[in-house]
Motif scaffolding. Structure first.
Motif, PDB file in Angstrom:
ATOM      1  N   VAL A 116       4.538  13.219  11.622  1.00 16.01           N
ATOM      2  CA  VAL A 116       3.752  12.747  10.474  1.00 16.01           C
ATOM      3  C   VAL A 116       2.476  13.571  10.328  1.00 16.01           C
ATOM      4  O   VAL A 116       2.094  13.969   9.219  1.00 16.01           O
ATOM      5  CB  VAL A 116       3.417  11.245  10.624  1.00 16.01           C
ATOM      6  CG1 VAL A 116       2.424  10.810   9.539  1.00 16.01           C
ATOM      7  CG2 VAL A 116       4.677  10.403  10.525  1.00 16.01           C
ATOM      8  N   VAL A 117       1.810  13.835  11.445  1.00 17.47           N
ATOM      9  CA  VAL A 117       0.586  14.647  11.410  1.00 17.47           C
ATOM     10  C   VAL A 117       0.884  16.032  10.844  1.00 17.47           C
ATOM     11  O   VAL A 117       0.166  16.530   9.974  1.00 17.47           O
ATOM     12  CB  VAL A 117      -0.035  14.759  12.815  1.00 17.47           C
ATOM     13  CG1 VAL A 117      -1.114  15.842  12.837  1.00 17.47           C
ATOM     14  CG2 VAL A 117      -0.638  13.435  13.241  1.00 17.47           C
ATOM     15  N   ARG A 118       1.954  16.647  11.320  1.00 18.30           N
ATOM     16  CA  ARG A 118       2.300  17.992  10.842  1.00 18.30           C
ATOM     17  C   ARG A 118       2.697  17.960   9.363  1.00 18.30           C
ATOM     18  O   ARG A 118       2.391  18.890   8.603  1.00 18.30           O
ATOM     19  CB  ARG A 118       3.417  18.578  11.685  1.00 18.30           C
ATOM     20  CG  ARG A 118       2.992  18.856  13.136  1.00 18.30           C
ATOM     21  CD  ARG A 118       4.063  19.602  13.893  1.00 18.30           C
ATOM     22  NE  ARG A 118       4.299  20.903  13.276  1.00 18.30           N
ATOM     23  CZ  ARG A 118       5.480  21.531  13.294  1.00 18.30           C
ATOM     24  NH1 ARG A 118       6.532  20.971  13.885  1.00 18.30           N
ATOM     25  NH2 ARG A 118       5.604  22.714  12.728  1.00 18.30           N
ATOM     26  N   LEU A 150       4.279   5.090   7.518  1.00 13.74           N
ATOM     27  CA  LEU A 150       3.304   6.157   7.295  1.00 13.74           C
ATOM     28  C   LEU A 150       3.967   7.388   6.694  1.00 13.74           C
ATOM     29  O   LEU A 150       3.440   8.018   5.774  1.00 13.74           O
ATOM     30  CB  LEU A 150       2.635   6.543   8.618  1.00 13.74           C
ATOM     31  CG  LEU A 150       1.460   5.710   9.093  1.00 13.74           C
ATOM     32  CD1 LEU A 150       1.006   6.204  10.457  1.00 13.74           C
ATOM     33  CD2 LEU A 150       0.310   5.779   8.099  1.00 13.74           C
ATOM     34  N   ALA A 151       5.134   7.749   7.222  1.00 19.40           N
ATOM     35  CA  ALA A 151       5.849   8.930   6.732  1.00 19.40           C
ATOM     36  C   ALA A 151       6.259   8.748   5.283  1.00 19.40           C
ATOM     37  O   ALA A 151       6.110   9.661   4.459  1.00 19.40           O
ATOM     38  CB  ALA A 151       7.071   9.202   7.610  1.00 19.40           C
ATOM     39  N   VAL A 152       6.776   7.564   4.952  1.00 24.66           N
ATOM     40  CA  VAL A 152       7.194   7.302   3.576  1.00 24.66           C
ATOM     41  C   VAL A 152       6.006   7.366   2.633  1.00 24.66           C
ATOM     42  O   VAL A 152       6.093   7.897   1.513  1.00 24.66           O
ATOM     43  CB  VAL A 152       7.902   5.935   3.477  1.00 24.66           C
ATOM     44  CG1 VAL A 152       8.157   5.557   2.019  1.00 24.66           C
ATOM     45  CG2 VAL A 152       9.226   5.967   4.235  1.00 24.66           C
ATOM     46  N   THR A 153       4.869   6.851   3.084  1.00 22.54           N
ATOM     47  CA  THR A 153       3.653   6.918   2.275  1.00 22.54           C
ATOM     48  C   THR A 153       3.279   8.364   1.966  1.00 22.54           C
ATOM     49  O   THR A 153       2.926   8.708   0.833  1.00 22.54           O
ATOM     50  CB  THR A 153       2.492   6.225   3.011  1.00 22.54           C
ATOM     51  OG1 THR A 153       2.836   4.864   3.236  1.00 22.54           O
ATOM     52  CG2 THR A 153       1.218   6.287   2.194  1.00 22.54           C
ATOM     53  N   GLU A 154       3.373   9.233   2.976  1.00 27.00           N
ATOM     54  CA  GLU A 154       3.093  10.655   2.771  1.00 27.00           C
ATOM     55  C   GLU A 154       4.100  11.273   1.800  1.00 27.00           C
ATOM     56  O   GLU A 154       3.737  12.074   0.935  1.00 27.00           O
ATOM     57  CB  GLU A 154       3.142  11.397   4.106  1.00 27.00           C
ATOM     58  CG  GLU A 154       2.021  11.050   5.067  1.00 27.00           C
ATOM     59  CD  GLU A 154       0.678  11.602   4.633  1.00 27.00           C
ATOM     60  OE1 GLU A 154       0.652  12.625   3.904  1.00 27.00           O
ATOM     61  OE2 GLU A 154      -0.347  11.016   5.003  1.00 27.00           O
TER      62      GLU A 154
END
Length: 420
Positions: A116-118, A150-154
């Motif tokens: 997610v950070v990357r 979180l990933a889906v939000t990104e």
């Protein structure tokens, strides 16, 4: 020591206007919980959430990632890496993220959080394809539910940045069925912002404003003021402006800039300035947009930079500065194509085409055109009257009508006007 910036001239200081605190999920992170512990990652995130001490926060985050115990901890690695990304230290964050990902212990949740950070780093750089590829590894059913959210939000943010509104809407609809969307207080503010961004893209500005403000209440309850965490005020300001709530929009935009200046990171400040230019720029909008563009270029925030370049070109075209307008619009077109923002690329090309089009509106009469051409050649009104055998007052009336039809304010505008 906090890194701050001077407020733009003409932007008065105003009292803070955070939403009233709301009941918050018991797990929502609060900055004060970090004070009692010596963990540098926790202290770094505390500074990050508070929006103070940018330099110190970066130092603490790097120290945490260099310590074996913190680098091995999912929570510590997440806090430190998130702080580095929010501080604009994308290259440093990427280096540390790859190092954490390469450790034998980097499995399960810590691997998902690093992805997610990357993905967030790639999104900030405007590399949307890479962002989607990285985030796809965390959006599957096997990922930790909270991290998957979180990933889906990104992903929603990337899709909207690319103009893929329908795909983003389908993803939001599907995610709303997941209980974690409703129950996870830690990540709910980001999800409300994602839903607000979708409402904004659809043109439902009151709904967008409600979502952004709801996110702001959750963040305020958790003590989070830094717009680098979530720029809810800036997004709410734009929504309020489009919903005909200009006074609220101005207040939010000014608060966003003040909070961004308190943090001092170029990307965050550039975004805040661009909102301020649109909402409260008055006759300084171009100046503020130029400053925002410079900050976003320094931050290598391509996705935000391209929007400011397009806005600059559009405003300069309206001010009859075609050469400068064309330069910014060409830059915007090229950068929009690079980051995959097809919608913005089309808009920038359309603005470029308008530069070559004849002015719209009533055509000049033969006499008005003749007077305007002589004025452009440098003749005075008295000299024009003598050449065309007209009364001086008649020349003044013809010029006044020509200016109005051409959409210009005076002789200076005649230099680039099409007179027929």
């Amino acid at each position: 020591m906090a890194v701050t910036a001077m407020a733009p001239v003409g932007v008065p200081a105003i009292p803070a206007h955070d939403p009233p605190a709301a009941t918050v999920h018991r797990d929502f992170p609060r900055p004060e919980w970090t004070v009692a512990v010596a963990c540098p990652a926790a202290l770094a995130m505390s500074s990050f959430y508070a929006g103070e001490g940018w330099v110190d926060a970066v130092g603490l985050a790097e120290r945490a990632l260099e310590r074996g115990c913190c680098a091995e901890s999912s929570a510590c690695a997440w806090r430190a890496l998130t702080t580095l990304v929010g501080a604009g230290e994308l290259a440093v964050a990427e280096t540390h993220a790859l190092r954490v990902a390469g450790k034998p212990s980097a499995r399960g949740r810590i691997a998902d959080e690093v992805a997610v950070v990357r993905g967030r780093i790639a999104r900030h750089r405007g590399d949307f394809d890479a962002a989607l590829d990285l985030l796809a590894t965390v959006t599957g059913a096997g990922a930790d539910r909270a991290v998957r959210m979180l990933a889906v939000t990104e992903v929603v943010g990337v899709l909207l940045a690319r103009g893929e509104v329908r795909t983003a809407a389908d993803l939001v609809t599907a995610q709303e069925l997941d209980p974690v969307t409703r129950d996870d207080g830690v990540r709910l503010p980001a999800w409300r912002v994602a839903r607000g961004a979708l409402s904004y893209a659809r043109g439902d500005f009151p709904a967008a404003l409600a979502e952004f403000t709801a996110s702001g209440r959750l963040l305020a309850a958790g003590g989070v003021r830094n717009p680098a965490v979530l720029s809810w005020r800036g997004l709410a300001a734009l929504s309020a402006l489009r919903a005909d709530r200009a006074e609220l929009a101005i207040r939010l935009a000014r608060e966003e800039y003040r909070a961004a200046a308190g943090w001092g990171e170029p990307r965050t400040m550039g975004c805040a300035l661009s909102v301020l230019a649109v909402v409260d720029g008055r006759d300084r909008d171009v100046e503020l947009l130029r400053e925002a563009a410079q900050l976003l270029e320094v931050a290598q925030a391509k996705a935000e930079h391209v929007k400011v370049l397009c806005a600059l070109g559009t405003r300069l075209r309206g001010r009859n500065e075609p050469v400068t307008a064309a330069r910014f619009l060409r830059q915007a077109t090229s950068l929009a194509e690079e980051v995959g923002d097809r919608s913005l690329a089309r808009r920038a090309r359309a603005e470029c085409r308008k530069l070559a089009e004849p002015p719209r509106g009533p055509a000049l009469t033969d006499r008005e055109a003749a007077v305007a051409k002589l004025a452009r050649a440098g003749y005075s009104n008295k000299e024009i009257a003598g050449k065309l055998f007209l009364a001086l007052r008649t020349v003044e009336l013809h010029l006044s009508r020509a200016y109005r039809k051409l959409g210009i304010r005076g002789r200076a505008g005649l230099r680039t006007a099409v007179l027929g």
